[in-house]
Design an enzyme around this catalytic site. Structure first.
Site, PDB file in Angstrom:
ATOM      1  N   HIS A 192       1.038  -1.118  -0.003  1.00  0.00           N
ATOM      2  CA  HIS A 192       0.003  -0.117   0.010  1.00  0.00           C
ATOM      3  C   HIS A 192       0.891   1.399   0.055  1.00  0.00           C
ATOM      4  O   HIS A 192       0.398   2.178  -0.487  1.00  0.00           O
ATOM      5  CB  HIS A 192      -0.924  -0.057   0.999  1.00  0.00           C
ATOM      6  CG  HIS A 192      -0.360   0.033   2.382  1.00  0.00           C
ATOM      7  ND1 HIS A 192      -0.441  -0.950   3.502  1.00  0.00           N
ATOM      8  CD2 HIS A 192       0.460   1.070   3.107  1.00  0.00           C
ATOM      9  CE1 HIS A 192       0.199  -0.468   4.389  1.00  0.00           C
ATOM     10  NE2 HIS A 192       0.673   0.389   4.459  1.00  0.00           N
ATOM     11  N   ARG A 294     -12.105  -1.040  -8.464  1.00  0.00           N
ATOM     12  CA  ARG A 294     -12.078  -1.961  -7.415  1.00  0.00           C
ATOM     13  C   ARG A 294     -13.282  -1.733  -6.620  1.00  0.00           C
ATOM     14  O   ARG A 294     -13.196  -1.050  -5.399  1.00  0.00           O
ATOM     15  CB  ARG A 294     -10.653  -1.739  -6.416  1.00  0.00           C
ATOM     16  CG  ARG A 294      -9.450  -1.951  -7.437  1.00  0.00           C
ATOM     17  CD  ARG A 294      -8.377  -1.944  -6.577  1.00  0.00           C
ATOM     18  NE  ARG A 294      -7.161  -2.542  -6.911  1.00  0.00           N
ATOM     19  CZ  ARG A 294      -5.864  -2.097  -7.591  1.00  0.00           C
ATOM     20  NH1 ARG A 294      -5.872  -0.711  -7.794  1.00  0.00           N
ATOM     21  NH2 ARG A 294      -5.104  -2.793  -8.047  1.00  0.00           N
ATOM     22  N   ARG A 330     -14.791  -4.396 -11.566  1.00  0.00           N
ATOM     23  CA  ARG A 330     -14.448  -5.796 -10.965  1.00  0.00           C
ATOM     24  C   ARG A 330     -15.454  -6.064 -10.150  1.00  0.00           C
ATOM     25  O   ARG A 330     -15.771  -5.164  -9.121  1.00  0.00           O
ATOM     26  CB  ARG A 330     -13.115  -5.556 -10.458  1.00  0.00           C
ATOM     27  CG  ARG A 330     -12.676  -7.028  -9.955  1.00  0.00           C
ATOM     28  CD  ARG A 330     -11.164  -7.102  -9.666  1.00  0.00           C
ATOM     29  NE  ARG A 330     -10.932  -6.272  -8.466  1.00  0.00           N
ATOM     30  CZ  ARG A 330      -9.469  -6.143  -8.127  1.00  0.00           C
ATOM     31  NH1 ARG A 330      -8.801  -6.587  -8.714  1.00  0.00           N
ATOM     32  NH2 ARG A 330      -9.258  -5.540  -6.962  1.00  0.00           N
ATOM     33  N   GLU A 419      -4.862 -13.335 -13.556  1.00  0.00           N
ATOM     34  CA  GLU A 419      -4.160 -13.189 -12.382  1.00  0.00           C
ATOM     35  C   GLU A 419      -3.251 -14.442 -11.804  1.00  0.00           C
ATOM     36  O   GLU A 419      -2.471 -14.297 -10.864  1.00  0.00           O
ATOM     37  CB  GLU A 419      -4.771 -12.582 -11.062  1.00  0.00           C
ATOM     38  CG  GLU A 419      -5.681 -11.366 -11.570  1.00  0.00           C
ATOM     39  CD  GLU A 419      -6.010 -10.832 -10.370  1.00  0.00           C
ATOM     40  OE1 GLU A 419      -5.659  -9.821  -9.864  1.00  0.00           O
ATOM     41  OE2 GLU A 419      -7.317 -11.316  -9.736  1.00  0.00           O
ATOM     42  N   ASN A 442      -0.146  -7.594 -10.478  1.00  0.00           N
ATOM     43  CA  ASN A 442       0.187  -7.667  -8.982  1.00  0.00           C
ATOM     44  C   ASN A 442       0.238  -9.050  -8.515  1.00  0.00           C
ATOM     45  O   ASN A 442       1.138  -9.758  -7.973  1.00  0.00           O
ATOM     46  CB  ASN A 442      -0.562  -6.754  -8.186  1.00  0.00           C
ATOM     47  CG  ASN A 442      -0.457  -5.394  -8.471  1.00  0.00           C
ATOM     48  OD1 ASN A 442       0.336  -5.082  -9.307  1.00  0.00           O
ATOM     49  ND2 ASN A 442      -1.590  -4.610  -8.122  1.00  0.00           N
ATOM     50  N   ASP A 443      -0.947  -9.670  -8.712  1.00  0.00           N
ATOM     51  CA  ASP A 443      -1.192 -11.280  -8.350  1.00  0.00           C
ATOM     52  C   ASP A 443      -0.588 -12.024  -9.291  1.00  0.00           C
ATOM     53  O   ASP A 443       0.027 -12.976  -8.759  1.00  0.00           O
ATOM     54  CB  ASP A 443      -2.628 -11.102  -8.462  1.00  0.00           C
ATOM     55  CG  ASP A 443      -3.376 -11.047  -6.911  1.00  0.00           C
ATOM     56  OD1 ASP A 443      -2.589 -11.216  -5.919  1.00  0.00           O
ATOM     57  OD2 ASP A 443      -4.245 -10.406  -7.109  1.00  0.00           O
ATOM     58  N   ARG A 453       2.564 -11.030  -1.975  1.00  0.00           N
ATOM     59  CA  ARG A 453       2.856  -9.755  -2.303  1.00  0.00           C
ATOM     60  C   ARG A 453       3.004  -8.811  -1.255  1.00  0.00           C
ATOM     61  O   ARG A 453       3.326  -7.558  -1.285  1.00  0.00           O
ATOM     62  CB  ARG A 453       1.774  -9.253  -3.551  1.00  0.00           C
ATOM     63  CG  ARG A 453       0.260  -9.309  -2.914  1.00  0.00           C
ATOM     64  CD  ARG A 453      -0.490  -9.139  -3.841  1.00  0.00           C
ATOM     65  NE  ARG A 453      -1.072  -7.585  -4.087  1.00  0.00           N
ATOM     66  CZ  ARG A 453      -1.976  -7.343  -4.918  1.00  0.00           C
ATOM     67  NH1 ARG A 453      -2.811  -8.344  -5.546  1.00  0.00           N
ATOM     68  NH2 ARG A 453      -2.273  -5.955  -4.843  1.00  0.00           N
ATOM     69  N   CYS A 490      -3.986  -4.032 -15.899  1.00  0.00           N
ATOM     70  CA  CYS A 490      -4.525  -3.292 -14.736  1.00  0.00           C
ATOM     71  C   CYS A 490      -3.618  -3.484 -13.489  1.00  0.00           C
ATOM     72  O   CYS A 490      -4.022  -2.735 -12.665  1.00  0.00           O
ATOM     73  CB  CYS A 490      -6.085  -3.491 -14.378  1.00  0.00           C
ATOM     74  SG  CYS A 490      -6.256  -4.986 -13.831  1.00  0.00           S
TER      75      CYS A 490
HETATM   76  C1  PEP Z   1      -3.591  -7.270  -9.808  1.00  0.00           C
HETATM   77  O1  PEP Z   1      -3.580  -8.300  -8.750  1.00  0.00           O
HETATM   78  O2  PEP Z   1      -2.573  -6.777 -10.444  1.00  0.00           O
HETATM   79  C2  PEP Z   1      -4.878  -6.244  -9.674  1.00  0.00           C
HETATM   80  C3  PEP Z   1      -4.932  -5.184 -10.407  1.00  0.00           C
HETATM   81  O3  PEP Z   1      -5.620  -6.577  -8.527  1.00  0.00           O
HETATM   82  P1  PEP Z   1      -5.397  -6.103  -7.014  1.00  0.00           P
HETATM   83  O4  PEP Z   1      -4.087  -5.210  -6.951  1.00  0.00           O
HETATM   84  O5  PEP Z   1      -6.533  -5.409  -6.666  1.00  0.00           O
HETATM   85  O6  PEP Z   1      -5.296  -7.382  -6.368  1.00  0.00           O
HETATM   86 MG    MG Z   2      -5.447  -8.856  -7.926  1.00  0.00          MG
END
Ligand code: PEP
Ligand code: MG
Length: 570
Positions: A192, A294, A330, A419, A442-443, A453, A490
């Site tokens: 964050h 989100r 989403r 993801e 990210n995931d 993460r 994204c």
């Molecule tokens: C991701 O995982 O890249 C994503 C955009 O979703 P979040 O970061 O909300 O898990």
């Molecule tokens: Mg994600």
């Protein structure tokens, strides 16, 4: 993450957020206060009670003042903390402990700790407030001991802040006129702290091991484009940085407009949002729509599932702000990092591998149906182009389940997030059913590299430049091109300007990011053609590591980079 000596200066390597460059002197976040000793007070109980009451009131007033200065959501967080310092039950507990002969410091420490344990045992939302309580307790004890309160220092001169990591309220409160850059020893690019730093355009390097050994007053160069912190730079290095900063300031601004490559290929640039509040800012920064809304951020604190009507109001507000534009919503994404109590409250041994994303929604189908119904209603009442997608889809069967349900409930365009590696590897089959795919890097990075993460100790694995991650992105890109289906990105990777070019070379047809990143990504895309983007993608794919991939593409993209200039000038 290593320390490397370079002549008289030293460097630390971390993960840069954005492309910012800054130079300044260090100021460290004060260390937490030690636990007050459990000794018998030399004062009377009445005198200790007066001290405690004064410190509680002063801490509450301080916290409230910080909230007033910060405004927005930080004010709500801090007001809630001020109420904790004024809580009469806590005050009585402090007094009762003082009656047994304890000092005010020790009584405050123990009373807050007992309340904290109670909150933790309650779990859920209350459990999450435990850290806030620790912060208040530290502030009250700091008042009693007349020492600096923990938290972000507020000197009246500019500085580079060094911390282990920042609490969300700390990040939200940073005075952007004073904080030249941020260096943390923990946290990865999707923590964050990183996400907020990007949102606020703070020059930041996170996960820089060795950062806590830096001392107040030391001069550093913080280069987010390479993730390098240069400690005690030489005069030549300083001159090189000043030149780069001057060059950047003099560079012509790319007009706010649609995203496109140098050859005119359109790459729509979209915004990642968590509420309709950010819409005006995103539009001002040139967002061509929303690539990731989100929805779970709207309901993180909710104890009960939101009603269709409640949701419809929120979705209508967003869609109205983006009239005529694409908005990808989403479905609720409950997970390890953002639990939704009404969806998945069961403790799990490995939450990232558990009942989250679409799995949690499917286990609570009425909640998913309500959400899709609310969105379809909002769609009918407004004029945006609504797309809906499911988080954390890992099978073809899940894709069919979600897209069928979404269409049955009236949504015209239904897709999935890629993801997990399984869905990237089977993207050709998944895209046969889904109208589009959006890659959550990210995931995808977390699951490809098996690196949580949220965990600082494995932050160096959380790098979307890793060729394994890029190869998976390429699979989705190829499937999208073969089937004529859009493939968006994204995750935070889309906000890294050079990586954004590579992602386009791998087949991404749109990019979605925090609005603050739009400008740099737009400028970078405009520098290269699609053929060049494809060449960069090949270079990155043939590297052995994330670092090699980044270095190879950086070298091909910019003959003389900042870091090379620094090396040359030594
Ligand atoms: C991701 O995982 O890249 C994503 C955009 O979703 P979040 O970061 O909300 O898990
Ligand atoms: Mg994600």
């Amino acid at each position: 993450m290593t320390d490397t000596s370079t002549g008289t200066s030293t460097t630390l390597q971390g993960v840069g957020i954005g492309r910012g460059l800054a130079v300044g002197t260090i100021l460290r976040m004060p260390d937490p206060l030690p636990e007050p000793a459990d000794v018998t007070s030399s004062l009377t109980a009445d005198a200790e009670k007066v001290r405690a009451a004064g410190a509680l009131a002063a801490a509450a007033a301080d916290i409230r003042l910080r909230g007033d200065r910060a405004g927005g959501s930080a004010k709500d967080v801090l007001d809630a903390q001020a109420f904790m310092a004024e809580d009469p039950t806590l005050k009585s507990d402090v007094d009762a402990r003082i009656e047994t002969g304890k000092t005010a410091e020790r009584a405050v420490f123990e009373a807050f700790a007992a309340f904290r344990d109670l909150l933790v045992s309650m779990g859920g939302y209350m459990g999450e407030r435990a850290t806030d309580l620790d912060d208040v307790s530290q502030r009250v004890v700091a008042h009693l001991q007349s020492v600096a309160a923990p938290g972000v220092p507020t000197p009246d001169y500019p500085f580079v802040l060094v911390a282990r990591d920042l609490a969300p309220a700390d990040t939200a409160l940073l005075d952007l006129d004073r904080v030249l850059a941020l260096i943390t020893s923990d946290g990865g690019p999707t923590s964050h702290t990183a996400i907020l730093a990007r949102e606020k355009s703070i020059v930041a390097v996170v996960g820089a091991r060795g950062a806590l050994a830096l001392s107040d007053g030391e001069t550093v160069i913080v280069d987010a484009s390479t993730g390098v912190v240069t400690v005690a730079p030489t005069a030549d290095q300083m001159a090189a940085v000043e030149q780069t900063l001057a060059d950047r300031a003099a560079a012509p601004e790319v007009a706010v407009g649609p995203g496109a490559l140098a050859d005119g290929t359109k790459i729509p640039l979209l915004a990642n949002l968590g509420s309709a509040d950010g819409a005006a800012n995103a539009l001002e920064l040139g967002a061509e729509g929303v690539g990731l809304f989100r929805t779970e951020f709207l309901f993180l604190d909710a104890e009960k599932a939101p009603t269709v009507e409640e949701q419809q109001v929120k979705y209508t507000a967003l869609l109205t702000a983006f009239e005529g534009k694409k908005v990808v919503v989403r479905a609720l994404d409950a997970g390890a990092d953002k639990p939704l109590h009404f969806l998945n409250d069961e403790p799990e041994e490995n939450p990232a591998l558990g009942l989250r994303g679409l799995r949690a929604l499917r286990a609570n189908e009425p909640i998913l149906r309500d959400q899709l119904t609310a969105l379809a209603n909002a769609d009918r009442a407004t004029n945006a182009e609504v797309w809906v997608m499911a988080p954390m889809v890992s099978t073809v069967e899940e894709t069919r389940y979600f897209t069928t349900l979404a269409r049955e409930l009236g949504l015209k365009t239904a897709g999935v997030m890629v993801e997990v590696p399984a869905s990237a590897l089977l993207a050709d089959r998944i895209l046969a059913d889904a109208d589009f795919a959006s890659i959550g890097t990210n995931d995808l990075t977390q699951y490809t590299l098996a690196a949580d993460r949220l965990l600082g100790s494995v932050a160096s694995f959380q790098d979307p430049w890793h060729p394994a991650v890029l190869r998976l992105v390429g699979e989705v890109g190829k499937a999208g091109a073969a089937l004529g289906k859009p493939v968006g990105i994204c995750g935070e990777a889309a906000a890294d300007p050079l990586l954004a070019v590579v992602l386009v070379g791998l087949g991404a047809t749109s990019l979605s990011m925090s609005p603050a990143a739009l400008k740099d990504v737009r400028a970078e895309l405009a520098r290269f053609t699609l053929d060049q983007a494809k060449e960069f993608a090949e270079l990155a794919l043939s590297a052995n590591s994330a670092v090699e991939a980044r270095v190879a593409v950086l070298a091909a993209a910019t003959p003389i980079t900042t870091s090379q200039k620094l090396e040359k000038s030594e």
